[in-house]
Write an enzyme that holds these catalytic residues in place. Structure first.
Site, PDB file in Angstrom:
ATOM      1  N   GLY A  13       5.301  17.002   6.251  1.00  0.00           N
ATOM      2  CA  GLY A  13       6.446  17.149   7.060  1.00  0.00           C
ATOM      3  C   GLY A  13       6.396  17.754   8.469  1.00  0.00           C
ATOM      4  O   GLY A  13       7.359  18.512   8.901  1.00  0.00           O
ATOM      5  N   ASN A  15       5.953  16.622  11.246  1.00  0.00           N
ATOM      6  CA  ASN A  15       6.858  15.592  12.148  1.00  0.00           C
ATOM      7  C   ASN A  15       8.376  16.052  11.794  1.00  0.00           C
ATOM      8  O   ASN A  15       8.978  16.117  12.926  1.00  0.00           O
ATOM      9  CB  ASN A  15       6.429  14.150  12.088  1.00  0.00           C
ATOM     10  CG  ASN A  15       5.349  13.800  12.901  1.00  0.00           C
ATOM     11  OD1 ASN A  15       5.277  13.869  14.320  1.00  0.00           O
ATOM     12  ND2 ASN A  15       4.084  13.630  12.127  1.00  0.00           N
ATOM     13  N   ASN A 109       9.327   4.840  13.728  1.00  0.00           N
ATOM     14  CA  ASN A 109       8.050   5.215  12.900  1.00  0.00           C
ATOM     15  C   ASN A 109       7.118   5.953  13.957  1.00  0.00           C
ATOM     16  O   ASN A 109       7.066   5.536  15.292  1.00  0.00           O
ATOM     17  CB  ASN A 109       7.408   4.144  12.235  1.00  0.00           C
ATOM     18  CG  ASN A 109       6.061   4.510  11.548  1.00  0.00           C
ATOM     19  OD1 ASN A 109       6.482   5.605  10.606  1.00  0.00           O
ATOM     20  ND2 ASN A 109       5.083   3.957  11.882  1.00  0.00           N
ATOM     21  N   HIS A 111       3.184   6.608  14.552  1.00  0.00           N
ATOM     22  CA  HIS A 111       2.094   6.444  13.754  1.00  0.00           C
ATOM     23  C   HIS A 111       0.748   6.976  14.521  1.00  0.00           C
ATOM     24  O   HIS A 111       0.787   7.028  15.937  1.00  0.00           O
ATOM     25  CB  HIS A 111       1.874   4.851  14.115  1.00  0.00           C
ATOM     26  CG  HIS A 111       0.217   4.176  13.476  1.00  0.00           C
ATOM     27  ND1 HIS A 111       0.237   4.242  11.931  1.00  0.00           N
ATOM     28  CD2 HIS A 111      -0.627   3.940  13.959  1.00  0.00           C
ATOM     29  CE1 HIS A 111      -0.873   3.706  11.708  1.00  0.00           C
ATOM     30  NE2 HIS A 111      -1.509   3.659  12.955  1.00  0.00           N
ATOM     31  N   ASP A 152       3.725  -1.553  11.301  1.00  0.00           N
ATOM     32  CA  ASP A 152       3.453  -1.192  12.620  1.00  0.00           C
ATOM     33  C   ASP A 152       3.419  -2.276  13.669  1.00  0.00           C
ATOM     34  O   ASP A 152       2.840  -2.138  14.783  1.00  0.00           O
ATOM     35  CB  ASP A 152       1.938  -0.668  12.484  1.00  0.00           C
ATOM     36  CG  ASP A 152       1.722   0.551  11.602  1.00  0.00           C
ATOM     37  OD1 ASP A 152       2.782   1.371  11.641  1.00  0.00           O
ATOM     38  OD2 ASP A 152       0.775   0.643  10.950  1.00  0.00           O
TER      39      ASP A 152
HETATM   40  C1  GAR Z   1       1.442  11.670  10.509  1.00  0.00           C
HETATM   41  O1  GAR Z   1       0.076  12.041  11.432  1.00  0.00           O
HETATM   42  C2  GAR Z   1       1.824  10.345  10.858  1.00  0.00           C
HETATM   43  O2  GAR Z   1       1.928   9.758  12.114  1.00  0.00           O
HETATM   44  C3  GAR Z   1       1.341   9.618   9.514  1.00  0.00           C
HETATM   45  O3  GAR Z   1       1.173  10.453   8.569  1.00  0.00           O
HETATM   46  C4  GAR Z   1       1.060  11.951   9.010  1.00  0.00           C
HETATM   47  C5  GAR Z   1       2.134  12.511   8.322  1.00  0.00           C
HETATM   48  O4  GAR Z   1       2.172  14.028   8.554  1.00  0.00           O
HETATM   49  N1  GAR Z   1       1.923   8.522   9.334  1.00  0.00           N
HETATM   50  C6  GAR Z   1       1.279   7.457   9.141  1.00  0.00           C
HETATM   51  O5  GAR Z   1      -0.041   7.116   8.987  1.00  0.00           O
HETATM   52  C7  GAR Z   1       2.203   6.232   8.912  1.00  0.00           C
HETATM   53  N2  GAR Z   1       1.478   4.905   8.935  1.00  0.00           N
HETATM   54  P1  GAR Z   1       3.556  14.948   8.392  1.00  0.00           P
HETATM   55  O6  GAR Z   1       4.083  14.578   7.025  1.00  0.00           O
HETATM   56  O7  GAR Z   1       2.721  16.547   8.618  1.00  0.00           O
HETATM   57  O8  GAR Z   1       4.479  14.429   9.528  1.00  0.00           O
END
Ligand code: GAR
Length: 205
Positions: A13, A15, A109, A111, A152
């Protein structure tokens, strides 16, 4: 009325934290972080939401459960909380075309690559960075995009390039992409979309 946002999470989490911090700095004036939904009971993102005083909900998918049943429960949670917009912030599940049709141009989203590279089904989390390193690209980055029926594949809202350095591991690269791109792009895009939706609601019919 501000755009009511639900953030969908599965893991750490960071982000989500970037969104919470941006909101606390007054950088999300057209959006309200109204709900955080996790499909993983252990997600640290839930803790971050609680600390920030944001309501949380769990929506788990049992092994073998049809996706449409999981999505029906998710939709019910979102409807009950009158959610206008969804942000997928490390949400490790692909949403069906039927589900997405409930929120046209209302789901975004983040990515961790420059789409169309290293994206689509099977490309998530550290796997994306491993693939970029295996390929030998010298630049990667992050993308914020609308979510449509193609994984995506929705319209791109923002992108930022990040350099790959000699000796990078997937973990080191992931952190750099987050710091230099994801945590900056996502709150800005969230405000942009929340603002558009806010204006659209105010337009006389
Ligand atoms: C982030 O790097 C996000 O961009 C990626 O997972 C991570 C989650 O981190 N998402 C994907 O790969 C989706 N295809 P977080 O839980 O610390 O935000």
């Amino acid at each position: 009325m501000r755009t009511r946002i639900a953030v969908l999470v599965s893991g750490g989490g960071t982000n989500l934290q970037a969104l919470i911090d941006a909101a606390a700095r007054g950088e999300l004036p057209h959006g309200e972080l109204a709900l955080v939904v996790s499909n993983n009971a252990e997600a640290f993102a839930l803790e971050r939401a609680k600390r920030a005083g944001i309501e949380t909900a769990l929506c788990l998918r049992a092994k073998g459960e049809p996706r449409r049943d999981f999505e029906a429960r998710l939709l019910e949670i979102l409807r009950e909380k009158r959610i206008d917009m969804l942000i997928l912030a490390g949400f490790m599940a692909i949403l069906s075309a039927d589900f997405v049709a409930n929120f046209p141009e209302r789901i975004i989203n983040v990515h961790p690559s420059l789409i169309p590279s290293f994206c689509g089904e099977g490309f998530y989390g550290l796997r994306v960075h491993q693939a970029a390193l295996d390929y030998g690209v010298k630049v990667t980055g992050a993308t914020v995009h609308y979510v449509n029926e193609i994984p995506d594949g929705g319209r791109i809202i923002a992108q930022k390039a990040v350099e790959i350095l000699p000796g990078d591991t997937p973990e080191v690269l992931q952190r750099r992409v987050m710091e230099q791109a994801e945590w900056i792009l996502l709150p800005k895009a969230a405000e942009e979309v929340a603002r558009e939706l806010d204006f659209a609601r105010q337009k006389p019919v």
